[in-house]
Design an enzyme around this catalytic site. Structure first.
Site, short mmCIF file in Angstrom:
data_model
loop_
_atom_site.label_atom_id
_atom_site.label_comp_id
_atom_site.label_asym_id
_atom_site.label_seq_id
_atom_site.Cartn_x
_atom_site.Cartn_y
_atom_site.Cartn_z
N GLU A 150 60.59 70.35 70.61
CA GLU A 150 60.65 69.66 69.33
C GLU A 150 59.30 69.82 68.62
O GLU A 150 58.25 69.58 69.21
CB GLU A 150 60.97 68.17 69.56
CG GLU A 150 61.04 67.39 68.26
CD GLU A 150 61.95 66.17 68.35
OE1 GLU A 150 62.79 66.09 69.26
OE2 GLU A 150 61.80 65.29 67.49
N ASN A 192 61.56 61.95 72.86
CA ASN A 192 63.00 61.73 72.69
C ASN A 192 63.62 62.21 74.00
O ASN A 192 64.15 63.31 74.09
CB ASN A 192 63.54 62.53 71.50
CG ASN A 192 62.88 62.08 70.21
OD1 ASN A 192 62.73 60.88 69.95
ND2 ASN A 192 62.45 63.03 69.40
N LYS A 269 59.25 56.10 74.26
CA LYS A 269 59.57 55.88 72.84
C LYS A 269 60.81 55.00 72.83
O LYS A 269 61.89 55.44 73.22
CB LYS A 269 59.85 57.22 72.18
CG LYS A 269 60.39 57.13 70.75
CD LYS A 269 60.55 58.52 70.13
CE LYS A 269 61.11 58.45 68.72
NZ LYS A 269 61.19 59.78 68.08
N GLU A 273 63.47 55.46 65.83
CA GLU A 273 64.29 56.59 65.38
C GLU A 273 65.56 56.75 66.22
O GLU A 273 65.91 57.85 66.63
CB GLU A 273 63.47 57.89 65.37
CG GLU A 273 62.31 57.84 64.40
CD GLU A 273 61.56 59.16 64.25
OE1 GLU A 273 61.50 59.92 65.22
OE2 GLU A 273 61.05 59.41 63.15
N ARG A 317 56.72 51.04 55.26
CA ARG A 317 56.74 51.66 56.58
C ARG A 317 55.35 51.63 57.22
O ARG A 317 55.23 51.49 58.44
CB ARG A 317 57.24 53.11 56.46
CG ARG A 317 57.20 53.85 57.76
CD ARG A 317 57.87 55.21 57.66
NE ARG A 317 57.51 56.03 58.80
CZ ARG A 317 57.88 57.28 58.96
NH1 ARG A 317 58.62 57.87 58.05
NH2 ARG A 317 57.50 57.96 60.02
N LYS A 341 49.85 56.35 66.98
CA LYS A 341 49.52 57.55 66.20
C LYS A 341 48.28 57.27 65.36
O LYS A 341 48.09 56.13 64.90
CB LYS A 341 50.69 57.95 65.30
CG LYS A 341 51.85 58.56 66.07
CD LYS A 341 52.93 59.13 65.13
CE LYS A 341 54.09 59.65 65.97
NZ LYS A 341 55.15 60.32 65.17
N ASP A 346 52.90 59.01 59.89
CA ASP A 346 53.38 60.03 60.81
C ASP A 346 52.64 61.36 60.68
O ASP A 346 53.19 62.30 60.12
CB ASP A 346 54.89 60.25 60.58
CG ASP A 346 55.50 61.12 61.65
OD1 ASP A 346 54.84 61.39 62.66
OD2 ASP A 346 56.66 61.53 61.48
N GLU A 374 52.92 69.97 62.80
CA GLU A 374 54.23 69.67 62.22
C GLU A 374 54.17 69.57 60.70
O GLU A 374 55.03 70.08 60.01
CB GLU A 374 54.75 68.35 62.81
CG GLU A 374 56.04 67.89 62.16
CD GLU A 374 56.57 66.57 62.71
OE1 GLU A 374 56.01 66.06 63.70
OE2 GLU A 374 57.55 66.06 62.14
#
Ligand code: BDP
Length: 685
Positions: A150, A192, A269, A273, A317, A341, A346, A374
């Protein structure tokens, strides 16, 4: 006479030091072997049998070109993993408190040697010592059991194969590269996480990898899926307060430690999400984390529990992680670390630090940085992240924020160059070095990496470092200057799509939620005051310590690089320079493009004198693509925002290169491209 001597020396050094052999696969470790083994002795019998010490001794024997070395344990002046090097009577004495310390000392000596022109083993100081800033320096791999990665832009997983097992030669090279920069742990699978990861079969594969990494001082961890007791164990619930669930985890942990006695623990996690978590059962983050911590405690294992949470609640957020976690500060077990983070949203090109760092005082915390780019041009754009991390460390520094672990989301895959491109390798290197020494400047790291990877010529090293250290700011300028954020194309996060507004998407996944451009202005009001239209801000600034609150909340003092992160302002707002906001925005985008173009010139006209092999050509293609993408970003964003500002591009700002309608129709399927496919990546016409 003098001149020709200088020239001769320069030529000689080029002939000896230019490393034609390294095609990018050897990373920063293209050291020349010794003709005869160096003299390296290890004091103490049991010690010489330790496999980490053996690695250290083998590396020095193979590559060290200086005085004889004696290694020994026992040094009261350094911490765990630290080391001390003393040069006396024509010998070098390398001491440390633990075996890993000797390994890091050996790599440090080799790094110093390799940076010297022609690899002479000169140690400038007669004595020096180091202790790492963080006890745990860990990579997080977002690798899936089916072999995909990912947000990976460098091929498939080196750990998990669709059919078959990891290639242990690759795993050892990976371990060596990590150890050489001080990284001492790795989470082998995606946050994930699939419940399958805790199956017997996957644990056996994990054990194989752990065994291969052990001689490099690397501990392995796994990400776990909170619903594993249900999905894998067949229980009716995964409620952390349920006795059977707790038992299931205890048994699973026991099984793991029987196979891997030095297993590190879990990364989780949860309730983020769409991933399962304790809140599915009306329990808290603390209930969930503590249940796992209790199972791991007898084996000294730890839980890294992520604070990356947000829901489409309508609240800002950027404020949600703080709101969700602060009530539990002090309620977590001592073997739980909350992994946060660096920024509150993000991994954006620029974010302020997450407010949680300043406030969670009664809980262990650790930063999570993202090495994989990313949101920063994937493995295609050159973007040296050390400057970004420096900015982050410097923001925390005045507030005595305490942590002794740090994670980096890895950019490693099975591509020949490991990270997809040479420039991306620099970010892996930089993470390790800065996790070890948080005082290192970005320039120092860039210089080290350049000398180790390409060439030791001092002017070249200096100019490469200056170039590298400017890349991140260039990316910010052509993507999201002045505090703009999250205006990426949905899905791939590579290109611009400030207009992106798919039906049925959560509002907080759409760029409009973040830029809030309208005829009146642009930016996200996160202050505790109304904007020019009387709309109240989200109050996010109040989550920061007083000095930062004052700084960010006030439009006059808010640093311009974060202006639109914290403020919603009219297009004609006056900047400190006297320009209007619209003019400043255009100028920034434009500067970004010009800088991206300058990298092509630098590479063609200057770097080509020092980097001659295929790597020069590979990187040239990437710089050319980066410059084109910079134009794409600039044109897309400025033409989109111009619809609201209703203003022309300011004087001196070149007309768009692309047609707006063409940009709006251009869809990139980035899933099929990476740096290696750059020649096939479709371009806008
Ligand atoms: C985002 C990524 C997503 C990750 C998520 C996370 O887009 O792929 O799963 O963060 O960190 O940056 O959990």
């Amino acid at each position: 006479m003098k001149k020709s001597l200088v020239l001769l020396t320069a030529m000689l050094s080029f002939a000896v030091c230019a490393d034609a052999a390294n095609d990018g696969h050897e990373l920063w470790l293209s050291m020349e072997r010794n003709a005869a083994a160096a003299s390296v002795t290890v004091e103490g019998k049991p010690l010489s049998k330790n496999n980490i010490v053996q690695t250290a001794a083998e590396e020095l024997r193979a590559y060290w070109k200086g005085d004889d070395v004696v290694m020994a344990l026992g040094n009261a002046y350094v911490g765990d993993d630290g080391f001390c090097v003393v040069r006396e009577n024509g010998r070098i004495r390398l001491t440390a408190r633990n075996a890993s310390g000797l390994l890091y000392g050996a790599y440090d000596m080799l790094r110093k040697q390799q940076q010297n022109p022609c690899g002479k083993a000169l140690l400038r100081d007669t004595m020096y010592r180091q202790t790492p800033a963080n006890e745990l320096r860990i990579l997080n791999h977002w690798d899936n059991p089916n072999g995909t990665v990912e947000r990976g832009y460098a091929g498939r997983s080196i750990f998990w194969k669709e059919n078959g097992m990891a290639d242990l030669t690759v795993i050892k090279d990976y371990g060596r590269a990590n150890a050489s920069v001080g990284i001492n742990a790795a989470v082998l699978n995606n946050v994930n996480a699939k419940p399958l990861m805790l199956s017997r079969g996957k644990l056996q594969e994990t054990k194989r990898i752990a065994d291969a990494l052990r001689p490099y001082g690397i501990k392995v961890f796994l990400s776990v899926n909170f619903a594993s007791p249900k999905v894998l164990g067949g229980l009716p619930t995964a409620d952390p307060l349920d006795a059977k669930v707790r038992q299931w985890w205890q048994r699973k942990v026991k099984e793991i430690y029987r196979m891997i006695p030095d297993f590190g623990g879990f990364l989780v996690k949860a309730n983020s999400e769409g991933e399962p978590g304790p809140m599915d059962y009306g329990r808290s983050h603390a209930d969930g984390a503590n249940m796992l911590a209790d199972a791991l405690k007898p084996y000294d294992g730890i839980v890294m529990w992520r604070a990356f949470v947000y829901s489409p609640s309508g609240d800002d957020r950027a404020s949600q992680a703080y709101d969700e976690f602060m009530p539990y500060d002090g309620q977590f077990r001592d073997n739980v670390i909350i992994q946060i983070k660096n920024g509150p949203i993000d991994f954006q090109p620029r974010e302020p630090a997450s407010p949680l760092f300043f406030s969670m005082k009664k809980t262990s915390i650790m930063p999570e940085l993202q090495i994989t780019q990313e949101y920063l041009g994937e493995s295609i754009h050159a973007c040296f992240l050390a400057t970004m991390w420096r900015e982050f460390f410097d923001t925390l520094a005045p507030y005595s924020v305490k942590y002794d672990a740090i994670a980096g989301v890895a950019n490693i895959g099975d591509s020949h160059k490991w990270c997809g491109s040479d420039m991306a390798q620099a970010n892996w290197y930089a993470f390790g070095r800065m996790a070890w020494d948080e005082d290192l400047t970005a320039e120092t790291v860039a210089k080290e990496w350049t000398a180790l990877t390409f060439h030791t010529d001092s002017e070249f090293v200096e100019r490469m470092s200056r170039m590298m250290c400017s890349t991140r700011e260039s990316v910010v300028k052509y993507m999201m200057p002045l505090g703009l954020h999250h205006i990426f194309a949905g899905g791939h996060h590579y290109g611009p799509e400030p207009w992106c507004d798919p039906q049925g998407w959560r509002e907080d996944w759409k760029p409009k939620y973040y830029h809030k451009a309208s005829a009146q202005g642009i930016g996200f009001n996160r202050t505790d005051k109304p904007d020019m239209n009387g709309r109240m801000g989200s109050g996010n600034t109040r989550q920061y310590p007083d000095a930062l609150y004052e700084l960010y909340n006030n439009v006059e003092t808010c640093p311009e690089p974060l202006l639109l992160w914290f403020h919603h302002l009219p297009w004609n707002h006056r900047m400190h320079s006297g320009e209007t906001l619209w003019e400043a925005l255009c100028r920034k985008y434009d500067e970004g493009v010009r800088e991206a173009e300058a990298y092509v010139v630098f590479w063609n006209e200057y770097a080509s004198r020092f980097i001659k092999d295929k790597r020069w050509a590979d990187q040239q293609r990437l710089f050319i693509r980066q410059a084109k993408d910079a134009w794409w970003w600039r044109d897309a964003c400025l033409m989109y925002f111009a619809q609201f500002s209703k203003q022309e591009l300011p004087f001196g700002c070149p007309s768009p290169r692309y047609d707006y309608s063409v940009i709006r129709e251009y869809v990139l399927d980035m899933d099929n491209y990476s740096a290696a496919d750059i020649d096939r990546l479709p371009e806008m016409k």
